[in-house]
Design a protein around this motif. Structure first.
Motif, PDB file in Angstrom:
ATOM      1  N   SER B  28       0.889  -1.319   0.071  1.00  0.00           N
ATOM      2  CA  SER B  28       0.116   0.063  -0.020  1.00  0.00           C
ATOM      3  C   SER B  28       0.806   1.321   0.030  1.00  0.00           C
ATOM      4  CB  SER B  28      -0.875  -0.089   1.177  1.00  0.00           C
ATOM      5  OG  SER B  28      -0.281   0.138   2.335  1.00  0.00           O
ATOM      6  N   ASN B  29       0.312   2.310  -0.788  1.00  0.00           N
ATOM      7  CA  ASN B  29       1.069   3.499  -1.041  1.00  0.00           C
ATOM      8  C   ASN B  29       2.620   3.358  -1.432  1.00  0.00           C
ATOM      9  OD1 ASN B  29      -0.116   6.079  -0.238  1.00  0.00           O
ATOM     10  ND2 ASN B  29       0.197   5.690   1.994  1.00  0.00           N
ATOM     11  N   PHE B  30       2.670   2.516  -2.352  1.00  0.00           N
ATOM     12  CA  PHE B  30       4.021   2.530  -2.851  1.00  0.00           C
ATOM     13  C   PHE B  30       4.372   3.515  -3.837  1.00  0.00           C
ATOM     14  CE2 PHE B  30       7.318  -0.090  -4.759  1.00  0.00           C
ATOM     15  CZ  PHE B  30       7.453   0.489  -5.942  1.00  0.00           C
ATOM     16  N   TYR B  31       5.664   3.786  -3.812  1.00  0.00           N
ATOM     17  CA  TYR B  31       6.152   4.739  -4.792  1.00  0.00           C
ATOM     18  C   TYR B  31       7.379   4.235  -5.578  1.00  0.00           C
ATOM     19  CZ  TYR B  31       7.659   9.507  -6.036  1.00  0.00           C
ATOM     20  OH  TYR B  31       8.007  10.824  -6.645  1.00  0.00           O
ATOM     21  N   ALA B  32       8.350   3.491  -5.091  1.00  0.00           N
ATOM     22  CA  ALA B  32       9.488   3.240  -5.785  1.00  0.00           C
ATOM     23  C   ALA B  32      10.174   2.153  -5.339  1.00  0.00           C
ATOM     24  CB  ALA B  32      10.321   4.406  -6.001  1.00  0.00           C
ATOM     25  N   LEU B  33      10.911   1.388  -6.119  1.00  0.00           N
ATOM     26  CA  LEU B  33      11.663   0.220  -5.537  1.00  0.00           C
ATOM     27  C   LEU B  33      13.053   0.334  -6.093  1.00  0.00           C
ATOM     28  CD1 LEU B  33      12.683  -3.029  -6.146  1.00  0.00           C
ATOM     29  CD2 LEU B  33      11.514  -2.415  -3.765  1.00  0.00           C
ATOM     30  N   HIS B  34      14.049   0.319  -5.232  1.00  0.00           N
ATOM     31  CA  HIS B  34      15.494   0.320  -5.788  1.00  0.00           C
ATOM     32  C   HIS B  34      16.230  -0.804  -5.470  1.00  0.00           C
ATOM     33  CE1 HIS B  34      15.963   5.051  -5.265  1.00  0.00           C
ATOM     34  NE2 HIS B  34      14.377   4.686  -5.268  1.00  0.00           N
ATOM     35  N   TRP B  35      17.038  -1.236  -6.630  1.00  0.00           N
ATOM     36  CA  TRP B  35      17.982  -2.258  -6.163  1.00  0.00           C
ATOM     37  C   TRP B  35      19.478  -1.746  -6.417  1.00  0.00           C
ATOM     38  CZ3 TRP B  35      17.561  -7.259  -4.676  1.00  0.00           C
ATOM     39  CH2 TRP B  35      16.058  -7.690  -4.739  1.00  0.00           C
ATOM     40  N   TYR B  36      20.319  -2.019  -5.084  1.00  0.00           N
ATOM     41  CA  TYR B  36      21.861  -1.712  -5.468  1.00  0.00           C
ATOM     42  C   TYR B  36      22.516  -3.024  -5.256  1.00  0.00           C
ATOM     43  CZ  TYR B  36      19.984   3.016  -4.448  1.00  0.00           C
ATOM     44  OH  TYR B  36      19.311   4.291  -4.412  1.00  0.00           O
ATOM     45  N   ARG B  37      23.952  -2.631  -5.654  1.00  0.00           N
ATOM     46  CA  ARG B  37      24.784  -3.841  -5.621  1.00  0.00           C
ATOM     47  C   ARG B  37      25.901  -3.256  -4.689  1.00  0.00           C
ATOM     48  NH1 ARG B  37      26.952  -6.292 -10.954  1.00  0.00           N
ATOM     49  NH2 ARG B  37      27.786  -4.058 -11.236  1.00  0.00           N
ATOM     50  N   TRP B  38      26.477  -3.768  -3.693  1.00  0.00           N
ATOM     51  CA  TRP B  38      27.502  -3.383  -3.024  1.00  0.00           C
ATOM     52  C   TRP B  38      28.604  -4.515  -2.854  1.00  0.00           C
ATOM     53  CZ3 TRP B  38      26.413  -1.691   2.894  1.00  0.00           C
ATOM     54  CH2 TRP B  38      27.705  -1.166   3.467  1.00  0.00           C
ATOM     55  N   GLU B  39      29.758  -4.241  -3.577  1.00  0.00           N
ATOM     56  CA  GLU B  39      30.995  -4.877  -3.440  1.00  0.00           C
ATOM     57  C   GLU B  39      31.798  -4.518  -2.386  1.00  0.00           C
ATOM     58  OE1 GLU B  39      32.722  -5.683  -7.418  1.00  0.00           O
ATOM     59  OE2 GLU B  39      31.299  -4.221  -8.155  1.00  0.00           O
ATOM     60  N   THR B  40      32.552  -5.565  -1.798  1.00  0.00           N
ATOM     61  CA  THR B  40      33.439  -5.450  -0.845  1.00  0.00           C
ATOM     62  C   THR B  40      34.379  -3.990  -0.990  1.00  0.00           C
ATOM     63  OG1 THR B  40      33.033  -7.651  -0.087  1.00  0.00           O
ATOM     64  CG2 THR B  40      35.139  -6.456   0.837  1.00  0.00           C
ATOM     65  N   ALA B  41      34.498  -3.379  -0.071  1.00  0.00           N
ATOM     66  CA  ALA B  41      35.367  -2.204  -0.153  1.00  0.00           C
ATOM     67  C   ALA B  41      35.125  -1.168  -1.091  1.00  0.00           C
ATOM     68  CB  ALA B  41      36.673  -2.773  -0.358  1.00  0.00           C
ATOM     69  N   LYS B  42      33.751  -1.145  -1.724  1.00  0.00           N
ATOM     70  CA  LYS B  42      33.389  -0.186  -2.639  1.00  0.00           C
ATOM     71  C   LYS B  42      32.048   0.523  -2.230  1.00  0.00           C
ATOM     72  CE  LYS B  42      35.478  -2.349  -6.681  1.00  0.00           C
ATOM     73  NZ  LYS B  42      35.329  -2.956  -8.102  1.00  0.00           N
ATOM     74  N   SER B  43      31.722   1.530  -3.109  1.00  0.00           N
ATOM     75  CA  SER B  43      30.302   2.111  -2.816  1.00  0.00           C
ATOM     76  C   SER B  43      29.443   1.252  -3.250  1.00  0.00           C
ATOM     77  CB  SER B  43      30.157   3.441  -3.377  1.00  0.00           C
ATOM     78  OG  SER B  43      31.457   4.233  -3.266  1.00  0.00           O
ATOM     79  N   PRO B  44      27.975   1.114  -2.504  1.00  0.00           N
ATOM     80  CA  PRO B  44      26.916   0.654  -3.109  1.00  0.00           C
ATOM     81  C   PRO B  44      26.565   1.448  -4.388  1.00  0.00           C
ATOM     82  CG  PRO B  44      26.608   1.068  -0.679  1.00  0.00           C
ATOM     83  CD  PRO B  44      27.894   1.623  -1.003  1.00  0.00           C
TER      84      PRO B  44
END
Lengths: 113, 113
Positions: B28-44
């Motif tokens: 309910s009330n959904f707006y957006a869905l994000h997927w991120y990849r986070w490798e070790t020692a790096k930024s998502p």
């Protein structure tokens, strides 16, 4: 290449010390965020800012404060560090207030002894 | 309390295997869905931002689908490679929350050569 830079990758502090975590972005984004990440938990929002000198509490602001004196810089302050603030801290920025992807820094791993 | 559930928590596959993860969120009330990849020692890093029910997005060997009515998203990786090893984070935002993202705890993927 767009960048969010966090000043320290690793810090070790003692209980009661004042800790500053600095974050700078070069994308001219108005929106900046501080999260912490702990094992088994999702990223949790500490504070965010939609404009210079503006700040809003996130979900877990207790024990933290922030400063946004310039658009590109968002600082997280631990007035008196405690052991339960040992964590990975991530800064992020976003162009639009309500939409679009977050751009993250590489994180600052803080250990409080 | 709003919650995002990701499953599995961790996954170990062989190079060449195809794999998929699930992200469940309140519908309910959904707006957006994000997927991120986070490798070790790096930024998502953002993989996808999805807003429409039935949306499907693809980036190379990685694709994602979105079902806002039932509150889930799938992330697929076709022919996993060792460089796909990372933690995959999903986050959703609600329409009345000013775009604030709520993150799941992540799925940790390890791809063995």
């Amino acid at each position: 290449d767009v960048k969010v830079t966090q000043s320290s990758r690793y810090l070790v502090k003692r209980t009661g010390e004042k800790v500053f975590l600095e974050c700078v972005q070069d994308m001219d984004h108005e929106n900046m965020f501080w999260y912490r990440q702990d094992p088994g938990l999702g990223l949790r929002l500490i504070y965010f800012s939609y404009d210079v000198k503006m700040k809003e509490k996130g979900d877990i602001p207790e024990g933290y404060s922030v400063s946004r004196e310039k658009k590109e810089r968002f600082s997280l302050i631990l007035e008196s560090a405690s052991t339960n603030q040992t964590s990975m801290y991530l800064c992020a920025s976003r162009r639009d207030r309500n939409t679009g992807e977050l751009f993250f820094g590489e994180g600052s791993r803080l250990t409080v002894l | 309390i709003l919650n995002v559930e990701q499953s599995p928590q961790s996954l170990h596959v062989q190079e060449g295997d195809s794999t998929n993860f699930t992200c469940s969120f309140p519908s309910s009330n959904f707006y957006a869905l994000h997927w991120y990849r986070w490798e070790t020692a790096k930024s998502p890093e953002a993989l996808f931002v999805m807003t429409l029910n039935g949306d499907e997005k693809k980036k190379g060997r990685i694709s994602a689908t979105l079902n806002t009515k039932e509150g889930y998203s799938y992330l697929y990786i076709k022919g996993s490679q060792p460089e796909d090893s990372a933690t995959y984070l999903c986050a959703f935002s609600l329409r009345n929350q000013g775009g604030k993202l709520i993150f799941g705890q992540g799925t940790e993927l390890s791809v063995k050569p």
